[in-house]
Design a protein around this motif. Structure first.
Motif, mmCIF file in Angstrom:
data_model
loop_
_atom_site.group_PDB
_atom_site.id
_atom_site.type_symbol
_atom_site.label_atom_id
_atom_site.label_comp_id
_atom_site.label_asym_id
_atom_site.label_seq_id
_atom_site.Cartn_x
_atom_site.Cartn_y
_atom_site.Cartn_z
ATOM 1 N N LYS A 20 -7.475 -5.633 -1.771
ATOM 2 C CA LYS A 20 -6.084 -5.595 -1.324
ATOM 3 C C LYS A 20 -5.831 -6.724 -0.335
ATOM 4 O O LYS A 20 -6.714 -7.130 0.413
ATOM 5 N N LYS A 80 -6.294 8.038 -4.781
ATOM 6 C CA LYS A 80 -5.680 6.743 -5.071
ATOM 7 C C LYS A 80 -6.298 5.648 -4.201
ATOM 8 O O LYS A 80 -6.552 4.548 -4.676
ATOM 9 N N TYR A 104 2.145 1.595 -3.521
ATOM 10 C CA TYR A 104 1.006 1.932 -4.383
ATOM 11 C C TYR A 104 0.737 3.438 -4.313
ATOM 12 O O TYR A 104 0.522 4.092 -5.340
ATOM 13 N N ILE A 107 -8.973 1.596 -5.035
ATOM 14 C CA ILE A 107 -8.690 0.218 -4.622
ATOM 15 C C ILE A 107 -9.983 -0.587 -4.556
ATOM 16 O O ILE A 107 -10.941 -0.199 -3.902
ATOM 17 N N LYS A 108 -9.963 -1.720 -5.238
ATOM 18 C CA LYS A 108 -11.116 -2.626 -5.240
ATOM 19 C C LYS A 108 -10.852 -3.853 -4.375
ATOM 20 O O LYS A 108 -11.776 -4.445 -3.831
ATOM 21 N N LEU A 145 0.825 -1.208 0.000
ATOM 22 C CA LEU A 145 0.000 0.000 0.000
ATOM 23 C C LEU A 145 0.862 1.262 0.000
ATOM 24 O O LEU A 145 0.559 2.227 -0.698
ATOM 25 N N ILE A 193 -2.494 -5.548 -4.589
ATOM 26 C CA ILE A 193 -3.591 -4.574 -4.655
ATOM 27 C C ILE A 193 -4.171 -4.608 -6.068
ATOM 28 O O ILE A 193 -3.431 -4.610 -7.057
ATOM 29 N N HIS A 194 -5.498 -4.637 -6.133
ATOM 30 C CA HIS A 194 -6.206 -4.503 -7.405
ATOM 31 C C HIS A 194 -6.986 -3.191 -7.313
ATOM 32 O O HIS A 194 -7.762 -2.987 -6.382
ATOM 33 N N ALA A 195 -6.764 -2.305 -8.280
ATOM 34 C CA ALA A 195 -7.441 -1.011 -8.313
ATOM 35 C C ALA A 195 -7.904 -0.758 -9.743
ATOM 36 O O ALA A 195 -7.761 -1.626 -10.609
#
Length: 185
Positions: free
Chosen positions: A67, A60, A39, A64-65, A36, A74-76
């Motif tokens: 983590k 930001k 990121y 985030i969708k 994070l 992390i998927h964002a």
């Protein structure tokens, strides 16, 4: 006089206690950064495909969708187009190397598409062009038996990068993280 001496003694004890606390070193674990932290250091261009806004930390974070800090994943999504952004922190503790990978997953021909690598050093990320770290596109295409129509996928396990067929999603090749570099299996 007893009260005064008691007060002085108490003050010395409390002062000594706080002096001791200040000299206790902060452990490395307390200062260890997570995926994070890296990121949030990404340049704004990773979150915008066609616009150029100055983003704040909250912007930001709102992208985030999913983590998983333990796995370093992390998927964002981007601000415009909700294009998937995958980030993974790859660490080789034996070699003392950490690499932060960022994959903006849009279809072939998309101007936003990118797979970038950053070396982690002193809690900061420094971009790397991938030479010597990641196989060339020629090596990948030869090993996968394709010349186009493939995409990179960063799985949540932090152990490698998959090459998948863009249409079907079928995994064509796995590039394993080992010894501080990415190697074709």
């Amino acid at each position: 006089m007893k009260k005064f001496l008691g007060f002085i003694l108490s003050a010395l004890i409390v002062t000594g206690y706080f002096s001791f606390i200040e000299t206790v070193p902060v452990t490395a674990a307390a200062m260890e950064k997570t995926v994070l932290d890296y990121y949030l250091q990404l340049p704004d261009e990773y979150f915008q495909c066609e616009t150029e806004n100055i983003l704040k930390q909250k912007d930001k974070l709102s992208r985030i969708k999913k983590k998983d800090l333990k796995k370093g994943y992390i998927h964002a999504t981007t601000m415009d187009g909700n294009i998937p952004i995958e980030t993974v922190l790859f660490t080789d503790e034996y070699m003392g190397i950490s690499v932060f990978a960022v994959n903006v997953r849009c279809s072939a021909g998309c101007m936003c598409r990118r797979l970038d690598f950053f070396f982690v050093n002193d809690g900061r990320i420094m971009k790397n062009d991938g030479d010597g770290l990641f196989p060339s596109s020629e090596e990948i295409e030869k090993a996968a038996g394709v010349s186009d129509g493939y995409e990179f996928v960063l799985p949540e396990d932090g152990k490698g990068i998959n090459i998948a067929d863009e249409e079907s999603g079928k995994i064509l090749l796995r590039i394993k993280w080992s010894g501080g570099t990415f190697n074709i299996e």
